[in-house]
Design a protein around this motif. Structure first.
Motif, PDB file in Angstrom:
ATOM      1  N   VAL A   1     -24.917   1.360 -33.398  1.00 40.90           N
ATOM      2  CA  VAL A   1     -23.887   1.194 -34.423  1.00 40.90           C
ATOM      3  C   VAL A   1     -24.512   1.064 -35.800  1.00 40.90           C
ATOM      4  CG1 VAL A   1     -22.141  -0.380 -35.297  1.00 40.90           C
ATOM      5  CG2 VAL A   1     -22.152   0.269 -32.876  1.00 40.90           C
TER       6      VAL A   1
ATOM      7  N   THR B   1     -25.873   4.548 -36.892  1.00 34.47           N
ATOM      8  CA  THR B   1     -24.888   5.563 -37.216  1.00 34.47           C
ATOM      9  C   THR B   1     -24.000   5.123 -38.365  1.00 34.47           C
ATOM     10  OG1 THR B   1     -23.482   4.664 -35.523  1.00 34.47           O
ATOM     11  CG2 THR B   1     -24.789   6.580 -34.918  1.00 34.47           C
ATOM     12  N   ALA B   2     -24.064   3.884 -38.684  1.00 36.98           N
ATOM     13  CA  ALA B   2     -23.294   3.401 -39.828  1.00 36.98           C
ATOM     14  C   ALA B   2     -23.813   4.079 -41.085  1.00 36.98           C
ATOM     15  CB  ALA B   2     -23.425   1.889 -39.952  1.00 36.98           C
TER      16      ALA B   2
ATOM     17  N   GLY C   1     -27.279  -0.634 -44.409  1.00 38.83           N
ATOM     18  CA  GLY C   1     -26.771  -1.223 -43.178  1.00 38.83           C
ATOM     19  C   GLY C   1     -25.287  -1.444 -43.286  1.00 38.83           C
ATOM     20  N   PRO C   2     -24.785  -2.385 -42.516  1.00 38.91           N
ATOM     21  CA  PRO C   2     -23.333  -2.568 -42.411  1.00 38.91           C
ATOM     22  C   PRO C   2     -22.688  -2.775 -43.775  1.00 38.91           C
ATOM     23  CG  PRO C   2     -24.473  -3.906 -40.793  1.00 38.91           C
ATOM     24  CD  PRO C   2     -25.530  -3.299 -41.669  1.00 38.91           C
TER      25      PRO C   2
END
Lengths: 156, 398, 189
Positions: free
Chosen positions: A18, A21-22, A28-29
């Protein structure tokens, strides 16, 4: 290896995937989507999707659109007080402030699904994609729920 | 906002697995970003019982103060796929409520927030398997009870395709969870009955055995939670296939005719039970947890524990006829001018045919207590095994 | 009708047990279930080959226990008990007896029955077999009203009697002393 050992390992792997692919934003997130859910409605009708959106970055995030295969048209909406009555209107964007959280909920901001292509049955999933102002797209899966209080679709 | 209640943003197992739930599956979230929320702090109150695990909670859990059992029947046309969708939602709701968090679409979220050892336990009646075309997968030994001569069963307390057993120490939290879960299953089921009960709560092995409304200790001979004995008596083993880790519940509503029970002097009550009321010790002597000696006699050769007393008839014959008693009391006040009190007798066992039926048959044939206890409701449910945080109840069946 | 009888029986039991607190009624407190028996309570008989007990009401014959034990603690096996049509009377037949029945000595026939209402009544019929009809044993102990099992703290008040009497005596004495002192004070004024 039994499954109880396997599960945390799997979970970590998934987390890594996750995060990777973010990817569009290399930091990052950026946007956390919790508890996404959508009101159960029959095909052809309207429905609305809800979730909690958290911005983990230092910059505002503008959501400028959304789409889903589950509906002909997907719009960003909000319910507002118009005199004594609650009415619904489309909004151009939803801003998630830097480090902040907004809640898409009945009676407030929500994602409107117009012209459902199939019955939305409780317990099913639909995929919804949010489009951000910088071109990034974030997809998430919303669970279909019975929502007696989400009457947005009836007021359009 | 629930986030304000979360602990540190430590990336723990729960938080990561929460991703799967939050996004509706492990495959979800591709292209999205996810953060962790609702990680339990290390000093989280012990008043939370983990919903997830090999077994469902609410069976081995020391008995909480309040219980609601909700039976539902599947609506016509509900198939295995719909049942799976329903259980997915129930699983998600239950996991959240048991963490003292509101469920999604919770309309009274404030009522979910008090940690009170809430447990939600789901069970399937015989009708569940037949309606869904799953009789082949019905656990071995799972069947309706035969009729007994002592039975005065009423439809309104009997049967059901789906059981939601909701227990907790705060009645408001329990009521809220029951209400919310009822709404979640409403599309798939119609309500059949609701039964409510209460107990003196237990918090661990040192808690005194609760008493029923007749004043008797109830559950003295239970296998002790966490023991191998408990696992053997209560949980279905690996030979049960998908049902391994599950258990079978017999729930009987036993009306107590309290007014005639009151006419007995305490000693006559004790002779009917086979135990002293005050301490729960068997009439053969010792303490509550000492084995009753059914062969012990007095100076004239009469059995100290009458052969037809409740404990003599209920006593295991050593052929595996044991089970877990986790009963609640009920008190509906006065019904038709009569005290309406009794017991929601709940027995859990790996195999009800092998473990429960022999005891019930003996008690139905002869038990002095039958004079004051009348079964007015009866239902059986297969309690499927528990699930992991990324799983859902009913896996392996649906 | 039998229901009414039962209820009356139960009431009687409660009354009798209530009376049990009165020392004089102690001995009766445990035999209310039996109407008559043969041999009768504390009877000395020359020969016995069966014991008959007539209860005050029909009993639950499926849930009744009977025993026969001699004074030296030996249990005598009994044949399947035989009940009268109305289930009020049971006949107990010791097995393996000589032609002249039970050997000489004292016996206790124990019963543990209920009248179909779950209420267990238990007690013993004590009798002596003596070929010449003369009792050869000590007098029946007066302080042993109920060899049937009971909780000595609860239903058998006899063990507490000395205490009760003692406490009563102390209270009366204290009252008397107070009275005397008050009189003396009044007199000295």
């Amino acid at each position: 290896m039994n499954t109880t050992v396997l599960r945390p390992v799997l979970a970590i792997l998934v987390a890594v995937v996750v995060a990777v692919t973010a990817g569009c934003s290399s930091n990052g997130p950026t946007l956390t989507i919790s508890d996404p859910h959508v009101k159960a409605m029959p095909a052809g009708e309207m429905s609305a999707a809800f979730a909690t959106l958290a911005n983990t970055t230092g910059d505002d995030i503008d959501i400028i659109g959304a789409r889903s295969e589950a509906a002909e048209t997907v719009e960003l909406h909000e319910m507002v007080m118009d005199g004594p009555a609650m009415t619904m209107s489309a909004v151009e964007k939803i801003v998630v402030p830097a480090g902040g959280t907004i809640v898409l909920e009945p009676g407030g901001l929500h994602i409107m699904l117009i012209g459902l292509s199939a019955d939305l049955e409780p317990g099913d999933d639909i995929e919804i994609t949010l489009v951000l102002s910088d071109g990034e797209e974030i997809s998430f899966t919303a669970v279909v729920r019975d929502m007696p209080n989400a009457q947005e679709s009836y007021h359009s | 906002m629930t986030e304000s209640r979360s602990g540190s943003a430590r990336v723990g197992r729960r938080g990561l697995l929460g991703v799967g739930i939050g996004l509706g599956g492990l495959a979800a979230g591709i292209g999205g970003t996810v953060a962790v929320d609702r990680v339990r702090t290390p000093d989280a109150p012990a008043a939370l019982v983990d919903f997830h695990g090999r077994h469902q909670a609410g069976v081995e859990t020391p008995i909480q103060a309040h219980a609601r059992y909700l039976a539902h029947d599947l609506r016509e046309g509900v198939d295995a796929d719909a049942a799976r969708r329903m259980l997915r939602l129930v699983t998600d709701d239950a996991a959240r409520l048991c963490r003292a968090e509101p469920a999604i679409t919770d309309q009274e979220p404030q009522l979910a927030l008090t940690p009170c050892r809430l447990t939600v336990t789901v069970g399937f009646g015989p009708g569940w398997f037949s309606a869904l075309g799953l009789t082949q997968k019905q656990p071995i030994g799972f069947q309706d009870l035969p009729p007994y001569e002592i039975d005065r069963l009423e439809e309104r307390w009997s049967g059901g395709d789906l059981l939601l057993q909701i227990c907790g120490d705060d009645p408001l939290v329990v009521a809220h969870a029951a209400r919310h879960l009822s709404k979640t299953v409403r599309r798939f089921t119609t309500p059949r009955w609701v039964q409510q009960g209460f107990s003196t709560p237990m918090f661990g092995p040192d808690s005194p055995t609760p008493r029923n409304l007749m004043g008797q200790v109830d559950g003295t001979v239970n296998p002790s939670p966490g023991s191998d004995d408990f696992a053997e008596v209560v949980w279905a083993g690996s030979e049960a296939g998908w049902f391994a880790g599950g258990t079978m519940l017999v729930l009987r509503r036993i009306a107590m005719t309290m007014d005639t029970w009151d006419e007995l002097d305490p000693h006559a009550q004790e002779l009917a039970i086979g135990r002293t009321i005050a301490t729960g010790a068997p009439l053969s002597g010792g303490g509550e947890h000492d084995e009753p000696d059914l062969t012990a006699t007095d100076s004239s050769g009469l059995p100290l524990i009458p052969q037809f007393s409740h404990i003599a008839r209920a006593a295991s014959t050593g052929r595996g006829d044991r089970f877990l008693r986790r009963s609640y009391n009920y008190d509906e006040g006065i019904t038709d001018g009569v005290v309406d009190q009794g017991l929601l007798f709940a027995a859990y066992q790996a195999d009800l045919t092998r473990q429960y039926l022999p005891v019930q048959t003996r008690l139905a044939e002869q038990d002095l207590l039958n004079e004051w206890t009348v079964p007015i409701g009866s239902a059986v449910f297969a309690i499927p095994p528990g699930c992991a945080p990324d799983g859902q109840l009913g896996e392996g069946l649906l | 009708m039998s229901g009414m009888l039962r209820r009356t029986g139960r009431l009687l039991a409660i009354v009798v047990i209530g009376l049990g607190l009165v020392p004089g009624a102690l001995a009766q407190a445990h035999v209310e279930a039996v109407h008559t028996s043969s041999p009768a309570q504390h009877e000395v008989v020359t020969e016995v080959s069966e014991i008959t007990i007539e209860f005050v009401d029909g009993i639950d014959t499926a849930a009744a226990t009977f025993t026969l034990r001699s004074a030296n603690g030996v249990d005598h096996p009994l044949a399947e008990p035989e009940f009268s049509q109305d289930e009020t009377t049971v006949t107990l037949t010791p097995t393996g007896l000589e032609a002249d029945g039970l050997p000489e000595g004292r016996y206790r026939a124990g019963y543990q029955v209920n009248f179909g209402d779950g209420h267990v009544s238990q007690g013993v019929i004590e009798f002596e077999v003596s070929r010449d009809g003369e009792s050869k044993a000590e007098p029946w102990p007066a302080d042993d009203p109920a060899p049937g099992r009971h909780d000595p703290e609860r239903t058998d008040v006899s063990g507490q009697l000395p205490w009760l009497i003692g406490i009563g005596a102390v209270v009366v004495l204290a009252f008397a002393v107070v009275l005397v002192i008050q009189r003396k004070r009044a007199a000295s004024k």
